[in-house]
Design a protein around this motif. Sequence first.
Motif, PDB file in Angstrom:
ATOM      1  N   PHE A 264       0.664  -1.252  -0.064  1.00  0.00           N
ATOM      2  CA  PHE A 264       0.099   0.006   0.053  1.00  0.00           C
ATOM      3  C   PHE A 264       0.733   1.351   0.084  1.00  0.00           C
ATOM      4  O   PHE A 264       0.347   2.441  -0.374  1.00  0.00           O
ATOM      5  CB  PHE A 264      -0.989  -0.188   1.265  1.00  0.00           C
ATOM      6  CG  PHE A 264      -2.034  -0.901   1.230  1.00  0.00           C
ATOM      7  CD1 PHE A 264      -2.496  -1.386  -0.173  1.00  0.00           C
ATOM      8  CD2 PHE A 264      -2.773  -1.313   2.076  1.00  0.00           C
ATOM      9  CE1 PHE A 264      -3.581  -2.278  -0.377  1.00  0.00           C
ATOM     10  CE2 PHE A 264      -3.790  -2.060   2.165  1.00  0.00           C
ATOM     11  CZ  PHE A 264      -4.233  -2.740   0.780  1.00  0.00           C
ATOM     12  N   GLY A 265       2.063   1.251   0.342  1.00  0.00           N
ATOM     13  CA  GLY A 265       3.016   2.341   0.375  1.00  0.00           C
ATOM     14  C   GLY A 265       3.986   2.486  -0.868  1.00  0.00           C
ATOM     15  O   GLY A 265       4.518   3.274  -1.158  1.00  0.00           O
ATOM     16  N   GLU A 266       3.594   1.266  -1.803  1.00  0.00           N
ATOM     17  CA  GLU A 266       4.421   1.322  -3.161  1.00  0.00           C
ATOM     18  C   GLU A 266       3.818   2.358  -3.996  1.00  0.00           C
ATOM     19  O   GLU A 266       2.766   2.606  -4.162  1.00  0.00           O
ATOM     20  CB  GLU A 266       4.631  -0.073  -3.542  1.00  0.00           C
ATOM     21  CG  GLU A 266       5.105  -0.979  -2.602  1.00  0.00           C
ATOM     22  CD  GLU A 266       5.524  -2.139  -3.552  1.00  0.00           C
ATOM     23  OE1 GLU A 266       6.650  -2.405  -4.399  1.00  0.00           O
ATOM     24  OE2 GLU A 266       4.892  -3.106  -3.374  1.00  0.00           O
ATOM     25  N   THR A 267       4.759   3.092  -4.725  1.00  0.00           N
ATOM     26  CA  THR A 267       4.382   4.067  -5.788  1.00  0.00           C
ATOM     27  C   THR A 267       4.492   3.425  -7.437  1.00  0.00           C
ATOM     28  O   THR A 267       5.251   2.428  -7.412  1.00  0.00           O
ATOM     29  CB  THR A 267       5.017   5.347  -5.622  1.00  0.00           C
ATOM     30  OG1 THR A 267       6.443   5.091  -5.983  1.00  0.00           O
ATOM     31  CG2 THR A 267       4.840   5.857  -4.226  1.00  0.00           C
ATOM     32  N   VAL A 268       3.674   4.155  -8.310  1.00  0.00           N
ATOM     33  CA  VAL A 268       3.942   3.408  -9.492  1.00  0.00           C
ATOM     34  C   VAL A 268       4.797   4.397 -10.536  1.00  0.00           C
ATOM     35  O   VAL A 268       4.897   5.634 -10.016  1.00  0.00           O
ATOM     36  CB  VAL A 268       2.401   3.674 -10.254  1.00  0.00           C
ATOM     37  CG1 VAL A 268       1.506   2.654  -9.650  1.00  0.00           C
ATOM     38  CG2 VAL A 268       1.752   5.136 -10.213  1.00  0.00           C
ATOM     39  N   SER A 269       5.320   3.940 -11.488  1.00  0.00           N
ATOM     40  CA  SER A 269       6.409   4.577 -12.100  1.00  0.00           C
ATOM     41  C   SER A 269       5.755   4.895 -13.591  1.00  0.00           C
ATOM     42  O   SER A 269       6.636   5.576 -14.101  1.00  0.00           O
ATOM     43  CB  SER A 269       7.764   3.548 -12.288  1.00  0.00           C
ATOM     44  OG  SER A 269       7.529   2.449 -12.733  1.00  0.00           O
ATOM     45  N   GLN A 270       4.796   4.387 -13.772  1.00  0.00           N
ATOM     46  CA  GLN A 270       4.192   4.455 -15.095  1.00  0.00           C
ATOM     47  C   GLN A 270       2.497   4.696 -14.746  1.00  0.00           C
ATOM     48  O   GLN A 270       1.994   4.047 -13.980  1.00  0.00           O
ATOM     49  CB  GLN A 270       4.427   3.441 -15.979  1.00  0.00           C
ATOM     50  CG  GLN A 270       5.916   3.021 -16.248  1.00  0.00           C
ATOM     51  CD  GLN A 270       5.976   1.902 -17.347  1.00  0.00           C
ATOM     52  OE1 GLN A 270       6.160   1.931 -18.533  1.00  0.00           O
ATOM     53  NE2 GLN A 270       5.836   0.539 -16.849  1.00  0.00           N
ATOM     54  N   VAL A 271       2.086   5.298 -15.823  1.00  0.00           N
ATOM     55  CA  VAL A 271       0.780   5.739 -15.590  1.00  0.00           C
ATOM     56  C   VAL A 271      -0.177   5.499 -16.962  1.00  0.00           C
ATOM     57  O   VAL A 271      -0.123   6.310 -17.788  1.00  0.00           O
ATOM     58  CB  VAL A 271       0.236   6.740 -14.957  1.00  0.00           C
ATOM     59  CG1 VAL A 271      -1.185   7.365 -14.869  1.00  0.00           C
ATOM     60  CG2 VAL A 271       1.132   7.670 -13.768  1.00  0.00           C
ATOM     61  N   ALA A 272      -0.783   4.409 -16.986  1.00  0.00           N
ATOM     62  CA  ALA A 272      -1.461   3.800 -18.114  1.00  0.00           C
ATOM     63  C   ALA A 272      -2.541   4.834 -18.339  1.00  0.00           C
ATOM     64  O   ALA A 272      -2.913   4.878 -19.739  1.00  0.00           O
ATOM     65  CB  ALA A 272      -1.927   2.473 -17.814  1.00  0.00           C
TER      66      ALA A 272
END
Length: 337
Positions: A264-272
């Motif tokens: 839940f604390g991980e962030t995305v590096s790409q945004v589809a």
Amino acid sequence: MSPKKRLVCAAVLCLCFASRGAFAQTYTPAPAPEPATSAAPGVVPMPGPAAESSAPAVRDRMPGQAPAAEASAAAAPAPASGAPSTPSAPPAKAAAAPPATAPMTGPVRNVVLVHGAFVDGSSWNGVVAKLQQKGYRVSSVQNPLTSLADDVAATRRVLARQQGPTILVGHSWGGVVITEAGANAPNVAGLVYVAAVAPDLHESTTDLLKRAAPMPAGAGITKDASGFLWLDRSKYHADFAADVPENVTRVLSAAQVPIAATAFGETVSQVAWKEKPSWYVLTTKDRAVSPDVERFMAERMGAKVVPIASSHLAPVSHAGAIADVIDRAARELSRQQ
């Protein structure tokens, strides 16, 4: 020595020098064969003699190192004046980078479903059945829920098996997964978020949930000694799936898959959703993800919003309605192809 003998010796010497000069003029050693040029991997040779085009490629060369033929030519001394010169090899031309894979065209007949936390792929069973009745080829991902990277990898393995344009669907935590996995995926034509978390770049699930007051389901989540989160079975029905029959939620809660708390604390590096058309099913009776946060995410991504009076577990309680949203999205995407 008598004059006669001196005359004979002079004649012999003249004949010897004349023969040597003639030999020197008629015999010229053949020049050494021209060394074949070779192309390094990723380099296309310029057009040249047939011998050059048939030379094998040099495969063991460090970046920036000249091909072997060029290196040996540079190290060799300059030819003596008057000696036959070997023509230098034409300069190599770097190969152009391969073009980006173009999006697939044609009707959207594939659907990949990605589940969230505290359930597994069977939570999509009702939706799968409805979509199969409509003629879609449907796949339901089994997320390990051990990390964002692991879930994205599981989703990409399923996406790689799809033949043709595909619509990617995520429920709850599955929205984070499709946001990452759907980016730069040429066979993903569009996205459908179902009561899902849809982060922006470098944004986490926790970041988004903090935008509203704590939801009731949060109070029933506990972490075990291994760092995994579980939803209290006694609160599963009321706070997670209030519009699902209790006998069904008892089975779902018994088979729930815990999620790593760190996820839940991980962030995305790409945004589809910044590059793909999106739809958002907003569950107005949700007690796990705030409907206000859902609306914020849907409007931010410019998604087509479909409100449904449902609990958080809409794929189970409203399987037909969710399948209809996916079907409409696929039809619209197919018309755009």
